[in-house]
Design a protein around this motif. Sequence first.
Motif, PDB file in Angstrom:
ATOM      1  N   ILE A  24      32.863  32.941  89.650  1.00  0.00           N
ATOM      2  CA  ILE A  24      31.977  33.165  91.069  1.00  0.00           C
ATOM      3  C   ILE A  24      32.438  34.086  91.627  1.00  0.00           C
ATOM      4  O   ILE A  24      33.703  34.016  92.170  1.00  0.00           O
ATOM      5  CB  ILE A  24      31.748  31.914  91.603  1.00  0.00           C
ATOM      6  CG1 ILE A  24      30.895  30.875  90.593  1.00  0.00           C
ATOM      7  CG2 ILE A  24      30.691  32.134  92.812  1.00  0.00           C
ATOM      8  CD1 ILE A  24      30.869  29.406  91.156  1.00  0.00           C
ATOM      9  N   THR A  25      32.079  35.138  92.046  1.00  0.00           N
ATOM     10  CA  THR A  25      32.584  36.147  93.098  1.00  0.00           C
ATOM     11  C   THR A  25      32.438  35.758  94.297  1.00  0.00           C
ATOM     12  O   THR A  25      30.811  35.846  94.575  1.00  0.00           O
ATOM     13  CB  THR A  25      32.141  37.778  92.618  1.00  0.00           C
ATOM     14  OG1 THR A  25      32.952  37.917  91.434  1.00  0.00           O
ATOM     15  CG2 THR A  25      32.606  38.615  93.866  1.00  0.00           C
TER      16      THR A  25
ATOM     17  N   SER B  94      27.861  34.853  94.366  1.00  0.00           N
ATOM     18  CA  SER B  94      27.003  35.076  93.102  1.00  0.00           C
ATOM     19  C   SER B  94      25.987  34.362  93.015  1.00  0.00           C
ATOM     20  O   SER B  94      25.507  33.897  91.882  1.00  0.00           O
ATOM     21  CB  SER B  94      28.076  34.793  91.764  1.00  0.00           C
ATOM     22  OG  SER B  94      29.390  35.583  91.968  1.00  0.00           O
TER      23      SER B  94
ATOM     24  N   THR C 243      37.675  35.126  93.699  1.00  0.00           N
ATOM     25  CA  THR C 243      36.968  34.721  92.586  1.00  0.00           C
ATOM     26  C   THR C 243      37.375  33.348  92.095  1.00  0.00           C
ATOM     27  O   THR C 243      38.408  33.057  92.031  1.00  0.00           O
ATOM     28  CB  THR C 243      37.179  35.524  91.400  1.00  0.00           C
ATOM     29  OG1 THR C 243      37.012  36.802  91.452  1.00  0.00           O
ATOM     30  CG2 THR C 243      36.493  35.192  89.945  1.00  0.00           C
TER      31      THR C 243
END
Length: 318
Positions: free
Chosen positions: A77-78, A155, A119
């Motif tokens: 997940i950014t 994200s 991240t």
Amino acid sequence: MKRYKILSCIIAVLTVMGACKKEEAYLEKSDSKENAVVYVSRKANAQKIIVYPAKDTVVSYDFGASFAAVGLPLNNITVRFKIDDKAFDSVNVVRTSQNLTPYSKLPESAYTISALDVTISSGAITSNLASLKYNSKNLDPNKVYMLPISIVDASGYKINPSLKTMFITTVKYKAPEILADRTGWALSASSTQAGDGSLASVIDGDLATFWHSQYSPTVLPYPHWIQVDMLTLTNVTSISMAPRNNNNTGFTKFNLKGSIDGSVWTDLLTAKAMDPNLKALQNYELDAPTKVRFLKLEMTEGPQDYTHLAEFQVFKVK
């Protein structure tokens, strides 16, 4: 008895199996975004920057993002952060409405941020960390600063609205104050009612005595004022005032001005509220220590045309 033991064993086995299944659910990776949220790590939710004493060294602290759901993320997940100008303005609107000093924005020259993207890796619930570094030598210790950093994208995951912003703030340095010696101070006023209090009463240290503006033979209306000559330049930090203790018809709003020479005046406090029902000293802090010789208290509003005051104190730093 034997049947009871067998039943108990069965219940125990089923309980353990259920617990295992529940534990497995929390450990299971999934790309489902239902009931999953991303938020600023709680540790970083309210950071304080130390601005005093100033040190010519770089100070650093870390921040990141966290993930919450039944299970773990299947994919990375950014999480993207940004400097949130809208949050900055919103906080200052509230502070202004409460007569609090608005924040100054933390100047870009005073800090660096290693990254605004972090991240949360597959199977993890926390991200890698970004660092904010600052040097207190670049900050004014008499100001209050704020830098809001908000999550703007995760994200496609939902962002927790109450935990999306990290508010980096400073606390204004307050030097140790002392009560200024009022011996010999010279006072003047817009008016004084003869036979009902005296102007000298506001600096006699007695809350039972008071000054009263003129109400006879005619009532003089607002604004009323009292001017104080402290005889020497004084680094003023705050004032304290007490209303007349046996009457609640005194002023409710005031301004305070300061001057070095008694001719050119600077606003020190504006449109401040005074509670004539609170029979105690009420303190009002200046935005920053200010060197003046003269102070002028301008009383601007109240329930009657006249007003009164029991005590006026000044606090200073050396």
